[in-house]
Design a protein around this motif. Structure first.
Motif: not given
Length: 178
Positions: A164-178
């Protein structure tokens, strides 16, 4: 005093009635309430099967994680899953899966263990090369469990929690430019 508060309240209400619809109309194409910023030209995505390079990981952890990433992107964006010529693509490898004793003290038994999962993720944006990750990014997370519990009894729960946490981090990095 009462009249000025009443006038102020009506003015704020009137401004909200005018400005809120304008806000929705101007940002509706590329922004959502989750903070996701996706170019309107990006409409499709693809997630390649994740490899499991960590020899001690459950054999299906990579496949499961890839499916969960597909579900997350499908449910939290407007993007459609596509198998070829997708606008954005994810690749991934589970590189490490280990149990580490937490804070052992000399002469004492460890009371906590930590399950740690590391992965390398690639992201390609075929519509805007500037948004590509120049190399795979490493992501890792962990969850702790008591040493009195066998890993196999809590492994599925821990992998889900870490995922769950990895998915959130990956999603944010890809779509929120984090």
């Amino acid at each position: 005093m009462y009249l000025s508060n009443r006038f102020f309240g009506k003015t704020v209400l009137m401004l909200l009635r005018v400005l809120l619809p304008l806000l929705f109309l101007t940002t509706g194409g590329c922004y959502s309430f989750k903070g996701i910023s996706i170019d309107p030209e990006v409409n499709t995505f693809f997630v390649r099967n994740f490899e499991t390079l960590a020899t001690n990981a459950p054999p299906t952890v990579g496949l499961d994680f890839g499916e969960r990433l597909k579900d997350k992107v499908r449910s939290e964006t407007r993007l459609k899953l596509q198998t070829d010529n997708a606008d954005v693509e994810f690749t991934g490898k589970i590189t490490d899966y280990r149990v580490i004793p937490v804070a052992p003290k000399p002469g004492e038994q460890v009371s906590l263990n930590r399950l740690e999962v590391r992965m390398r993720i690639g992201f390609i944006n075929n519509k805007d090369e500037k948004k590509n990750w120049t190399s795979e990014r490493e992501f890792s997370h962990f969850a702790e469990f008591s040493n009195s519990i066998d890993l196999l009894t809590v492994q599925d729960q821990l992998v889900r929690q870490i995922g769950d946490q990895l998915l959130e981090d990956i999603f944010n990095a890809a779509f929120n430019d984090w």
